[in-house]
Design a protein around this motif. Structure first.
Motif, PDB file in Angstrom:
ATOM      1  N   SER A 250       0.829  -1.210   0.000  1.00  0.00           N
ATOM      2  CA  SER A 250       0.000   0.000   0.000  1.00  0.00           C
ATOM      3  C   SER A 250       0.866   1.264   0.000  1.00  0.00           C
ATOM      4  N   TYR A 251       2.158   1.131   0.316  1.00  0.00           N
ATOM      5  CA  TYR A 251       3.065   2.293   0.292  1.00  0.00           C
ATOM      6  C   TYR A 251       3.654   2.545  -1.095  1.00  0.00           C
TER       7      TYR A 251
ATOM      8  N   ALA B 223       3.323   6.027  -2.436  1.00  0.00           N
ATOM      9  CA  ALA B 223       4.253   6.994  -1.836  1.00  0.00           C
ATOM     10  C   ALA B 223       5.625   6.892  -2.499  1.00  0.00           C
TER      11      ALA B 223
ATOM     12  N   VAL C  70      -0.103   7.499   3.906  1.00  0.00           N
ATOM     13  CA  VAL C  70      -0.578   6.112   3.720  1.00  0.00           C
ATOM     14  C   VAL C  70      -1.041   5.543   5.059  1.00  0.00           C
TER      15      VAL C  70
ATOM     16  N   ARG D 179      -1.300   3.288   8.099  1.00  0.00           N
ATOM     17  CA  ARG D 179      -0.270   2.396   8.624  1.00  0.00           C
ATOM     18  C   ARG D 179      -0.897   1.069   9.031  1.00  0.00           C
TER      19      ARG D 179
ATOM     20  N   LEU E 159      -4.290   7.098  -1.328  1.00  0.00           N
ATOM     21  CA  LEU E 159      -3.437   6.401  -2.296  1.00  0.00           C
ATOM     22  C   LEU E 159      -3.693   6.926  -3.705  1.00  0.00           C
TER      23      LEU E 159
END
Length: 519
Positions: A421-422, A425, A480, A482, A493
């Protein structure tokens, strides 16, 4: 020496300040995490594990704040200063020789060894100044004076040792890329020797093997415990011997040549290497393998210590709350922080990998690659693809290993999804670099690393600095959720991806229309 200082003053300043400022930041967090002697004693009982010994060294004084500070940050600072020494000595030595600047300088009254000596002196000065700053900041936090001086001296000593290593590597290799690779490989070997020695140590007693590594020498000065100074003299002697040997080699070899013969490549390239993506993969092969190895080690380490950390952190203090994020579950909070660490590693890899495109341009090799039918967008797109795919692989692999090594704290699939999911970033950091590469090519690498550093510090330490939630969420890594500490949310996102695409498109458009800018 003034010439080298003028070319490198900003780099020297950033390295010294960034490394030194970690002392009060980490010390402050440890004061919050372990406010009582009972909490420190509890930490000391669980700190001596093979994973911690391999990563950060033997926890010989884990029952004191100074000793905990050493466990948390000493190895990071010593190794980072070693990297700085290698890269800076090579930049001002072998890289200048490769670019022809050394020949120009020697064409005047400058002696054969004058530039090399100035190079070693400037980078050695960086190590000493960094050590002094670390000592002064430790003293300002009221840490014991003797231990503070040994702390700064041990880190500076390791940096000086790698000044000597880099000086030798610059004489052995005939290219800056080869000198950097050789220096990093030597550092990795010394780190592994130290890690094997510490893993096989009995309790916290030093083993003979640790004396085969300069990193082990620095570590065995044992700040805030025995406070031993004589290994520092050994580090100085090692650095001086390496520099003298490098100067002797410089006397005997031709300018532009290295002691090791250049390895000739095959006469014909494979079909893969003739494509833009194949060439980009070949150029980034060592970087990609190194960072993937780092993600594997970090993932296994994070998972193995996650449950143990829940027993030493007090959920009521602010440091523990920073770990928790938005969760009331300590274990989920710790796992979420480890996922954030994995994302930071992936972001650092993506920046380093994509910086290779700028290195090709500044080194003058881009023009020859574009002389044929290869378009600029195709060439840059290949570098983008390697950085993006490599960072995605790091996130998935690191997250999955954190889950499967966590003794049931989380599943591999769940942690892999949380880490992935990061990726937006990471893509945003790449977008920043692409934008700067298009509009400010000569400053693109340093500015993008500055943006990355600020984002990392705010996302990780924002709650400790009493920053607002809105400020933390405004950074790429802070935006994002955590997971598993927080619930998944799609909107941030999507926003990160949109910004990344806009910055990337603008940067690519500008790159297509501007002049090629060598160093």
């Amino acid at each position: 020496m003034r010439f080298i200082l003028r070319r490198n003053w900003l780099r020297l300043l950033i390295w010294a300040l960034v490394l030194a400022i970690m002392i009060p930041i980490v010390y402050s967090s440890q004061q919050e995490a372990f406010p009582t002697q009972a909490a420190r004693d509890a930490y000391a009982n669980v700190a001596n594990t093979p994973a911690i010994a391999a990563m950060t060294g033997l926890p010989y004084a884990a029952g004191s704040l100074g000793g905990i500070l050493v466990i948390k940050i000493w190895m990071t600072l010593a190794v980072a200063l070693g990297f700085a020494a290698i890269f800076l000595v090579t930049r001002n030595g072998r890289a200048d020789e490769e670019a022809g600047r050394t020949e120009l300088l020697r064409g005047s009254a400058l002696g054969r060894h004058a530039f090399s000596l100035a190079n070693y002196a400037v980078v050695g000065g960086l190590c000493i100044v960094t050590g002094l700053l670390i000592t002064l900041l430790a003293l300002s936090d009221n840490l014991p004076a003797a231990g503070s001086w040994v702390l700064g001296g041990s880190i500076a000593g390791v940096g000086l040792a790698f000044v000597g290593v880099a000086a030798l590597c610059g004489q052995l290799s005939s290219s800056s890329r080869g000198a950097n690779s050789l220096g990093v490989a030597v550092l990795a070997v010394f780190y592994l020797i130290r890690a094997v020695a510490d893993v096989n140590a009995s309790d916290t007693k030093v083993t003979a093997l640790s004396w085969f590594s300069p990193i082990g020498w620095g570590q065995n000065m044992r700040s805030f415990s025995q406070d031993t100074w004589w290994p520092f003299l050994a580090l100085l002697a090692f650095a001086a011997a390496c520099c003298v040997l490098a100067l002797r080699i410089e006397t005997r070899r031709d300018l532009g040549m290295g002691l090791l013969p250049e390895r000739r490549g095959p006469g014909h390239a494979t079909a893969v290497l003739t494509s833009p993506i194949g060439l980009a993969l070949r150029l980034q092969r060592a970087t990609l393998i190194s960072w993937l190895f780092g993600a594997i080690v970090a993932g296994l380490f994070f998972g193995s210590v996650a449950k143990a950390m829940t027993t030493v952190l007090d959920p009521s203090n602010s440091y523990a709350k920073a770990f928790l994020g938005g969760s009331h579950d300590m274990l989920n909070g710790i796992m979420g922080m480890f996922v954030l660490f994995t994302a930071m590693l992936a972001g650092a890899f993506a920046l380093q990998s994509l910086s290779g495109a700028r290195a090709e341009e500044s080194g003058g090799r881009l023009e020859s690659q574009l002389a044929g039918s290869l378009a600029r967008t195709g060439w840059l797109g290949a570098h983008i693809a390697v950085a993006a795919a490599g960072s995605a692989a790091m996130l998935l692999l690191g997250g999955w290993l954190t889950g499967v090594s966590s003794n049931g704290a989380a599943t591999g699939a769940a942690m892999a999804a949380a880490a992935f999911s990061y990726w937006p970033a990471v893509l945003l950091m790449m977008g920043v670099l692409l934008f700067l590469h298009g509009f400010l090519p000569r400053l693109s690498v340093s500015l993008s690393w500055a943006v990355y550093g600020i984002s990392v510090v705010v996302a990780m330490f924002g709650p400790l600095f009493s920053l607002s939630e809105a400020t933390i969420k405004a950074t790429p890594f802070g935006a994002v959720p955590r997971m598993p500490a927080e619930s998944f949310a799609l909107p941030p996102l999507v926003v990160l991806i949109v910004i990344a695409v806009v910055l990337g498109v603008l940067g690519i458009w500008r790159f297509r229309n501007r002049d090629i800018m060598a160093e």
